[in-house]
Design a protein around this motif. Structure first.
Motif, PDB file in Angstrom:
ATOM      1  N   LEU A 160      68.989  38.045 -16.610  1.00 26.95           N
ATOM      2  CA  LEU A 160      69.982  37.150 -17.216  1.00 26.95           C
ATOM      3  C   LEU A 160      70.763  37.871 -18.312  1.00 26.95           C
ATOM      4  O   LEU A 160      71.993  37.729 -18.407  1.00 26.95           O
ATOM      5  CB  LEU A 160      69.292  35.907 -17.777  1.00 26.95           C
ATOM      6  N   ALA A 161      70.061  38.641 -19.137  1.00 21.34           N
ATOM      7  CA  ALA A 161      70.744  39.349 -20.220  1.00 21.34           C
ATOM      8  C   ALA A 161      71.647  40.447 -19.674  1.00 21.34           C
ATOM      9  O   ALA A 161      72.779  40.636 -20.141  1.00 21.34           O
ATOM     10  CB  ALA A 161      69.711  39.945 -21.177  1.00 21.34           C
ATOM     11  N   ALA A 162      71.171  41.190 -18.677  1.00 22.32           N
ATOM     12  CA  ALA A 162      71.974  42.269 -18.110  1.00 22.32           C
ATOM     13  C   ALA A 162      73.249  41.739 -17.467  1.00 22.32           C
ATOM     14  O   ALA A 162      74.290  42.410 -17.473  1.00 22.32           O
ATOM     15  CB  ALA A 162      71.149  43.051 -17.090  1.00 22.32           C
ATOM     16  N   ARG A 163      73.196  40.527 -16.926  1.00 21.02           N
ATOM     17  CA  ARG A 163      74.373  39.948 -16.308  1.00 21.02           C
ATOM     18  C   ARG A 163      75.491  39.731 -17.321  1.00 21.02           C
ATOM     19  O   ARG A 163      76.673  39.769 -16.962  1.00 21.02           O
ATOM     20  CB  ARG A 163      74.018  38.621 -15.626  1.00 21.02           C
ATOM     21  N   THR A 164      75.159  39.509 -18.589  1.00 21.23           N
ATOM     22  CA  THR A 164      76.195  39.344 -19.606  1.00 21.23           C
ATOM     23  C   THR A 164      76.946  40.650 -19.849  1.00 21.23           C
ATOM     24  O   THR A 164      78.013  40.640 -20.457  1.00 21.23           O
ATOM     25  CB  THR A 164      75.602  38.846 -20.938  1.00 21.23           C
ATOM     26  N   ARG A 165      76.378  41.752 -19.385  1.00 20.89           N
ATOM     27  CA  ARG A 165      77.034  43.064 -19.489  1.00 20.89           C
ATOM     28  C   ARG A 165      77.651  43.471 -18.144  1.00 20.89           C
ATOM     29  O   ARG A 165      78.062  44.618 -17.969  1.00 20.89           O
ATOM     30  CB  ARG A 165      76.019  44.116 -19.928  1.00 20.89           C
ATOM     31  N   GLY A 166      77.664  42.534 -17.210  1.00 26.51           N
ATOM     32  CA  GLY A 166      78.241  42.822 -15.904  1.00 26.51           C
ATOM     33  C   GLY A 166      77.363  43.665 -15.008  1.00 26.51           C
ATOM     34  O   GLY A 166      77.855  44.240 -14.030  1.00 26.51           O
ATOM     35  N   ARG A 167      76.070  43.727 -15.306  1.00 27.34           N
ATOM     36  CA  ARG A 167      75.161  44.567 -14.521  1.00 27.34           C
ATOM     37  C   ARG A 167      74.255  43.708 -13.639  1.00 27.34           C
ATOM     38  O   ARG A 167      73.869  42.602 -14.026  1.00 27.34           O
ATOM     39  CB  ARG A 167      74.291  45.446 -15.422  1.00 27.34           C
ATOM     40  N   PHE A 168      73.926  44.264 -12.485  1.00 25.26           N
ATOM     41  CA  PHE A 168      72.985  43.639 -11.556  1.00 25.26           C
ATOM     42  C   PHE A 168      71.796  44.589 -11.406  1.00 25.26           C
ATOM     43  O   PHE A 168      71.754  45.373 -10.452  1.00 25.26           O
ATOM     44  CB  PHE A 168      73.640  43.405 -10.192  1.00 25.26           C
ATOM     45  N   PRO A 169      70.850  44.572 -12.322  1.00 18.87           N
ATOM     46  CA  PRO A 169      69.755  45.545 -12.248  1.00 18.87           C
ATOM     47  C   PRO A 169      68.901  45.364 -10.998  1.00 18.87           C
ATOM     48  O   PRO A 169      68.554  44.239 -10.623  1.00 18.87           O
ATOM     49  CB  PRO A 169      68.946  45.273 -13.522  1.00 18.87           C
ATOM     50  N   ARG A 170      68.581  46.472 -10.361  1.00 21.15           N
ATOM     51  CA  ARG A 170      67.719  46.475  -9.179  1.00 21.15           C
ATOM     52  C   ARG A 170      66.293  46.749  -9.658  1.00 21.15           C
ATOM     53  O   ARG A 170      66.002  47.813 -10.200  1.00 21.15           O
ATOM     54  CB  ARG A 170      68.157  47.551  -8.187  1.00 21.15           C
ATOM     55  N   PHE A 171      65.426  45.783  -9.462  1.00 25.46           N
ATOM     56  CA  PHE A 171      64.066  45.904  -9.965  1.00 25.46           C
ATOM     57  C   PHE A 171      63.171  46.637  -8.969  1.00 25.46           C
ATOM     58  O   PHE A 171      63.207  46.366  -7.765  1.00 25.46           O
ATOM     59  CB  PHE A 171      63.479  44.524 -10.258  1.00 25.46           C
ATOM     60  N   LEU A 172      62.380  47.558  -9.482  1.00 27.90           N
ATOM     61  CA  LEU A 172      61.339  48.188  -8.700  1.00 27.90           C
ATOM     62  C   LEU A 172      60.124  47.281  -8.766  1.00 27.90           C
ATOM     63  O   LEU A 172      59.549  47.068  -9.841  1.00 27.90           O
ATOM     64  CB  LEU A 172      61.015  49.581  -9.236  1.00 27.90           C
ATOM     65  N   THR A 173      59.746  46.726  -7.618  1.00 34.34           N
ATOM     66  CA  THR A 173      58.802  45.621  -7.563  1.00 34.34           C
ATOM     67  C   THR A 173      57.772  45.845  -6.467  1.00 34.34           C
ATOM     68  O   THR A 173      58.060  46.482  -5.457  1.00 34.34           O
ATOM     69  CB  THR A 173      59.568  44.310  -7.281  1.00 34.34           C
ATOM     70  N   ARG A 174      56.587  45.322  -6.689  1.00 25.84           N
ATOM     71  CA  ARG A 174      55.536  45.437  -5.684  1.00 25.84           C
ATOM     72  C   ARG A 174      56.031  45.015  -4.301  1.00 25.84           C
ATOM     73  O   ARG A 174      56.671  43.966  -4.158  1.00 25.84           O
ATOM     74  CB  ARG A 174      54.329  44.592  -6.082  1.00 25.84           C
ATOM     75  N   HIS A 175      55.702  45.814  -3.308  1.00 23.49           N
ATOM     76  CA  HIS A 175      56.254  45.588  -1.967  1.00 23.49           C
ATOM     77  C   HIS A 175      55.838  44.259  -1.362  1.00 23.49           C
ATOM     78  O   HIS A 175      56.562  43.702  -0.519  1.00 23.49           O
ATOM     79  CB  HIS A 175      55.841  46.735  -1.030  1.00 23.49           C
ATOM     80  N   ASP A 176      54.703  43.694  -1.792  1.00 20.92           N
ATOM     81  CA  ASP A 176      54.261  42.447  -1.182  1.00 20.92           C
ATOM     82  C   ASP A 176      55.099  41.248  -1.622  1.00 20.92           C
ATOM     83  O   ASP A 176      54.955  40.154  -1.071  1.00 20.92           O
ATOM     84  CB  ASP A 176      52.780  42.186  -1.430  1.00 20.92           C
ATOM     85  N   VAL A 177      56.009  41.439  -2.603  1.00 19.80           N
ATOM     86  CA  VAL A 177      56.924  40.360  -2.972  1.00 19.80           C
ATOM     87  C   VAL A 177      57.857  40.044  -1.802  1.00 19.80           C
ATOM     88  O   VAL A 177      58.360  38.924  -1.688  1.00 19.80           O
ATOM     89  CB  VAL A 177      57.728  40.755  -4.232  1.00 19.80           C
ATOM     90  N   TRP A 178      58.070  41.006  -0.906  1.00 20.01           N
ATOM     91  CA  TRP A 178      58.939  40.819   0.249  1.00 20.01           C
ATOM     92  C   TRP A 178      58.242  40.022   1.361  1.00 20.01           C
ATOM     93  O   TRP A 178      58.886  39.583   2.290  1.00 20.01           O
ATOM     94  CB  TRP A 178      59.367  42.172   0.814  1.00 20.01           C
ATOM     95  N   HIS A 179      56.931  39.846   1.273  1.00 19.49           N
ATOM     96  CA  HIS A 179      56.181  39.270   2.387  1.00 19.49           C
ATOM     97  C   HIS A 179      56.383  37.775   2.601  1.00 19.49           C
ATOM     98  O   HIS A 179      56.468  37.329   3.750  1.00 19.49           O
ATOM     99  CB  HIS A 179      54.684  39.570   2.220  1.00 19.49           C
ATOM    100  N   PRO A 180      56.436  36.935   1.549  1.00 19.73           N
ATOM    101  CA  PRO A 180      56.581  35.494   1.804  1.00 19.73           C
ATOM    102  C   PRO A 180      57.848  35.171   2.585  1.00 19.73           C
ATOM    103  O   PRO A 180      58.909  35.769   2.371  1.00 19.73           O
ATOM    104  CB  PRO A 180      56.634  34.898   0.381  1.00 19.73           C
ATOM    105  N   ARG A 181      57.732  34.206   3.478  1.00 18.08           N
ATOM    106  CA  ARG A 181      58.876  33.810   4.284  1.00 18.08           C
ATOM    107  C   ARG A 181      60.030  33.341   3.390  1.00 18.08           C
ATOM    108  O   ARG A 181      59.837  32.602   2.442  1.00 18.08           O
ATOM    109  CB  ARG A 181      58.473  32.683   5.231  1.00 18.08           C
ATOM    110  N   GLY A 182      61.207  33.815   3.684  1.00 19.41           N
ATOM    111  CA  GLY A 182      62.393  33.407   2.944  1.00 19.41           C
ATOM    112  C   GLY A 182      62.779  34.356   1.824  1.00 19.41           C
ATOM    113  O   GLY A 182      63.878  34.237   1.273  1.00 19.41           O
ATOM    114  N   LEU A 183      61.903  35.301   1.471  1.00 17.77           N
ATOM    115  CA  LEU A 183      62.218  36.219   0.378  1.00 17.77           C
ATOM    116  C   LEU A 183      62.677  37.588   0.865  1.00 17.77           C
ATOM    117  O   LEU A 183      63.357  38.306   0.129  1.00 17.77           O
ATOM    118  CB  LEU A 183      61.008  36.387  -0.539  1.00 17.77           C
ATOM    119  N   THR A 184      62.307  37.964   2.071  1.00 19.38           N
ATOM    120  CA  THR A 184      62.640  39.305   2.559  1.00 19.38           C
ATOM    121  C   THR A 184      64.138  39.567   2.526  1.00 19.38           C
ATOM    122  O   THR A 184      64.594  40.580   1.976  1.00 19.38           O
ATOM    123  CB  THR A 184      62.117  39.500   3.994  1.00 19.38           C
TER     124      THR A 184
END
Length: 286
Positions: free
Chosen positions: A57-81
């Motif tokens: 949310l804070a980065a968006r005020t600077r016009g940035r879309f930060p790409r988060f390095l996140t645990r791969h299993d966050v992609w597993h639930p249906r609808g999030l991939t």
């Protein structure tokens, strides 16, 4: 670009809605240190499961879309991939982290912003735990600025905690939806990594800086436990009842390749971390 970032805009809009619904007050300091263009690495402390939300949310005020390095299993639930992929977040498999490193390096080469948690998990002691060298390596290789970042208060909503019974595999605390929490977010002055700098030495400096910033937030008056209050959400060395570093080591599950702690409160002895403990956080970088 607007179409490309549609998923990100929707996600941040939903985050804002959740923040308003809970009456969460986010106070941000130093957001001007986040550059509006060019490659940048937001390197944050990790104290809760929701740390990425105020940062995004804070980065968006600077016009940035930060790409988060996140645990791969966050992609597993249906609808999030699909949404996670379209938002260009980076899945990290701790057993094979090289792919995430190369992906992050490519994003930086494109002039994008990335965000990661160099502790590779949430700290059960709420102190800065061992750090991975990935931030230093990426910054040295790409010339990206590093923005040290700390946040506090959000751990009271949903974080790790001493498992019931004090044993591995025990049940951890559930989310606390108490309204009107205060969250403080601090972006520090940019850091750089020179071409010849030692990655370990630089990472130690980052640990010192993150500790200074985190404790600066933890010691604010409005974050102090009330007299006599049981405060498992506050670090032991600052008067709270979270596990101390020695106890927390059995749950932190820090990778063996992490730079050992030489910053912050120093216990007389530090037991060997139980490497087969369940991971406590959502971000990791080799």
């Amino acid at each position: 670009m607007a179409n490309r970032e549609l998923d990100y805009r929707v996600a941040t809009a939903l985050c804002r809605g959740a923040v308003r619904a809970l009456g969460v007050r986010i106070e941000t300091r130093g957001v001007e240190h986040v550059p509006t263009e060019g490659p940048v690495i937001i390197a944050s402390t990790h104290v809760s499961y929701g740390d990425s939300l105020p940062i995004a949310l804070a980065a968006r005020t600077r016009g940035r879309f930060p790409r988060f390095l996140t645990r791969h299993d966050v992609w597993h639930p249906r609808g999030l991939t699909g949404p996670m992929t379209r938002m260009q977040h980076v899945p990290v498999d701790r057993a094979a982290p090289a792919g995430a490193y190369l992906h992050a390096r490519r994003l930086l080469a494109e002039g994008q912003s990335i965000a990661l948690f160099p502790e590779a998990g949430i700290s059960y002691s709420y102190t800065v735990r061992p750090l991975m060298r990935g931030v230093a390596a990426l910054a040295r290789e790409t010339g990206a600025l590093v923005i040290p970042t700390a946040l506090w208060g959000i751990q009271r909503i949903y974080s790790v905690g001493r498992p019931e019974g004090g044993v591995l595999g025990g049940k951890e605390p559930s989310p606390d939806w108490t309204r009107r929490r205060r969250v403080d977010l601090h972006f520090g002055e940019p850091l750089t990594v020179g071409p010849g700098e030692d990655l370990t030495e630089w990472t130690v400096k980052l640990g010192v800086r993150l500790t200074e910033m985190l404790e600066g937030l933890q010691t604010l008056a409005h974050h102090q436990p009330r007299p006599g209050e049981y405060a498992p959400w506050h670090p032991a060395h600052l008067g709270g009842h979270a596990p101390c570093r020695v106890e927390a080591a059995q749950w932190d599950n820090s990778p063996r390749s992490a730079v050992p702690v030489s910053w912050g409160p120093q216990p007389e002895t530090q037991p060997e971390t139980l490497r087969d403990a369940p991971a406590g956080g959502s971000g990791v970088i080799a």
